[in-house]
Design an enzyme around this catalytic site. Structure first.
Site, PDB file in Angstrom:
ATOM      1  N   ASP A  87       0.850  -1.187   0.000  1.00 20.10           N
ATOM      2  CA  ASP A  87       0.000   0.000   0.000  1.00 20.10           C
ATOM      3  C   ASP A  87       0.887   1.238   0.000  1.00 20.10           C
ATOM      4  OD1 ASP A  87       1.007  -0.072   2.572  1.00 20.10           O
ATOM      5  OD2 ASP A  87      -0.833  -0.874   3.436  1.00 20.10           O
ATOM      6  N   GLU A 489       1.644 -10.786   0.260  1.00 24.57           N
ATOM      7  CA  GLU A 489       2.144  -9.422   0.422  1.00 24.57           C
ATOM      8  C   GLU A 489       3.576  -9.468   0.942  1.00 24.57           C
ATOM      9  OE1 GLU A 489       0.546  -5.076   1.866  1.00 24.57           O
ATOM     10  OE2 GLU A 489      -0.150  -6.829   2.970  1.00 24.57           O
TER      11      GLU A 489
END
Length: 511
Positions: A87, A489
């Site tokens: 992110d 991730e």
């Protein structure tokens, strides 16, 4: 009967030895890996995580400039730094831990990195972080500790070049203390000052100045940073409190300055701040106690006992005992059920979400301890309840963990993106999973990114080379799906310790 009894006693004496040997053996045979290539790729990944105005030498060419107005709303320049994962929030605590571990990696294995041709890239990775920390430390008692908002950021799936989410900045100060992030940033800048001392002495001095101010601030105004910055609580809460970061910073400042008062701080506050009280089985961006304990142990292992007072030696021995508990738990040699779990394939397993961060940090501490143990003037073994592995035994165990990461595992799958023939291709990463801004500058909206790019089943259009993803579950199973963020991730603090480990195992290839 007597012969059978004698045979039984012999076997009982041999079982602990056999248990060590089998615990340390790699689970799967594999040809030797190219650790130099793994090192190169890991440093490349950090370039993909850069925020701000990218330099001319940027090697990850599918990324563009981003976050160019960060801090503008608050009247400060907060352009730069790193995005922590997939992110676009800049979280100060994990960013600082990343830089501390990169600096420690270089401090320990500088010559190996130079031999591999990667020292300059490692120094650039550190400086990208410390340049940002200098900007973020706008006053001796003020540190900007977060840029962006996790909630709105996670609502969108956009390239960093297209960000429309909040870039609100959050700070700590005397009225809103945050000893964890002040302490970790102080540790990062102190450790980095060691790294730059010879090549850039002015910059090293500047970093040390900031580190000393931040440590004094964090210690004088004690408080939990996630209380002062509620926005961080859902993402990087402080579960261990701030005691470990203050001790961590003090020990790094002692190494960087040689000043007795920083060592005295770590000695006098060892019990109050938990350094000699916590038995832990993980080392992470949040829980630093194992790192604190190994740093303290190094003071004894580096032949400095004759410069220490008896009281100091006594406290450092307590630190060492706690640190050995951590190391023994990783090796599976504690006797009280406090060992770190293993997958059937032999990988250390702490928890489901992003387990590789714990594998990486454990591998680094074990490697550093083993290397210093081998050159220590004291006992050449680690004494655990269930055995006493030698430095080479410890390194053999670490190598098995590293090789598992690189493909020596039940799936024959590399968890380092871009390394080997099989690796994750649908990494949970906004920039990597979306068409490069350099290819298509058409604006991609918040929800549009989810509709067009997040949900597609095809491989990411950009390979996030060098990213160390969260990894397999407790059964060695892994699902390469973009939405499986617990496994797919990657984070900067997964990679930072492995930079040191890959450098340690690197061997030049003879032509």
């Amino acid at each position: 009967m007597e012969r059978d009894e004698e045979r039984r006693k012999i076997l009982e004496r041999l079982i602990p030895l056999f248990s060590i040997i089998f615990l340390l053996l790699p689970a799967f045979s594999q040809a030797a890996f190219d650790y130099g290539d793994a090192l190169s790729k890991s440093l490349l990944y950090l370039e993909a995580q850069r925020s701000g105005h990218l330099p001319h030498g940027q090697r990850v060419t599918w990324r563009g400039h981003s976050g160019l107005t960060d801090g503008l709303e608050q009247g400060v320049d907060l352009v730069g730094g790193y995005y922590d994962a997939g992110d676009h929030v800049k979280f100060g605590l994990p960013m600082a831990f990343t830089v501390t571990m990169l600096s420690w990696s270089v401090a320990e294995y500088r010559h190996a990195m130079a031999s591999a041709g990667e020292l300059e890239h490692a120094l650039e990775a550190i400086k990208w972080g410390t340049d940002y920390f200098i900007k973020a430390h706008t006053h001796h008692d003020v540190l900007w500790a977060e840029v962006g908002d996790g909630d709105t950021d996670h609502y969108c799936w956009q390239r960093p070049e297209d960000m429309t989410t909040s870039r609100k900045a959050h700070k700590i100060d005397p009225d809103r203390p945050g000893s964890e992030v002040a302490g970790e940033t102080a540790a990062a800048m102190a450790a980095a000052s060691l790294v730059f001392r010879e090549t850039n002495p002015h910059y090293s001095h500047l970093l040390l100045h900031h580190a000393q101010q931040l440590f004094a601030f964090g210690d004088k105004y004690r408080g939990k940073y996630d209380t002062s910055i509620p926005a961080v609580k859902s993402y990087y809460p402080s579960l261990s409190g701030y005691g470990d970061e203050l001790l961590w910073a003090a020990l790094w400042l002692h190494r960087a300055t040689g000043r007795e008062d920083y060592l005295r701080y770590a000695i006098d506050n060892a019990h109050e701040l938990g350094g000699t009280g916590w038995d832990v089985s993980e080392f992470s961006w949040d829980i630093k106690y194992a790192g604190v304990q190994i740093l303290a142990s190094k003071l004894l292992m580096e032949g400095g006992r004759h410069h220490l007072q008896d009281e100091q030696i006594s406290i450092l021995e307590q630190y060492r005992a706690r640190g050995q508990h951590y190391l023994c738990s990783c090796l599976g040699l504690n006797a009280n059920g406090s060992n770190v779990r293993r997958t059937p394939g032999g990988l250390l397993f702490v928890r489901q979400w992003n387990n590789m961060q714990y594998v990486a940090s454990a591998s680094f501490l074990l490697t550093v301890f083993a290397d210093h143990l081998a050159t220590s003037s004291g006992e050449p073994e680690l004494h655990c309840p269930r055995g006493s592995p030698s430095p080479q035994d410890i390194l053999s165990f670490v190598k098995a963990q590293v090789d598992y990461i690189l493909g020596s595992n039940p799936l024959r799958f590399s968890y380092l993106v871009g390394f080997g023939p099989k690796y994750p291709t649908r990494v949970h990463h906004r920039a990597a999973s979306t068409v490069s801004y350099k290819v298509d500058k058409s604006f991609i909206g918040c929800a549009q990114g989810y509709d067009k790019w997040f949900g597609r089943r095809r491989k990411n259009p950009n390979v996030l080379v060098g990213a160390l993803v969260g990894g397999p579950d407790a059964k060695d199973e892994f699902t390469d799906v973009r939405g499986n963020y617990m496994q797919t991730e990657a984070c900067t603090y997964n990679t930072a310790p492995m930079v040191g480990v890959f450098a340690r195992f690197y061997r030049p290839r003879h032509k």
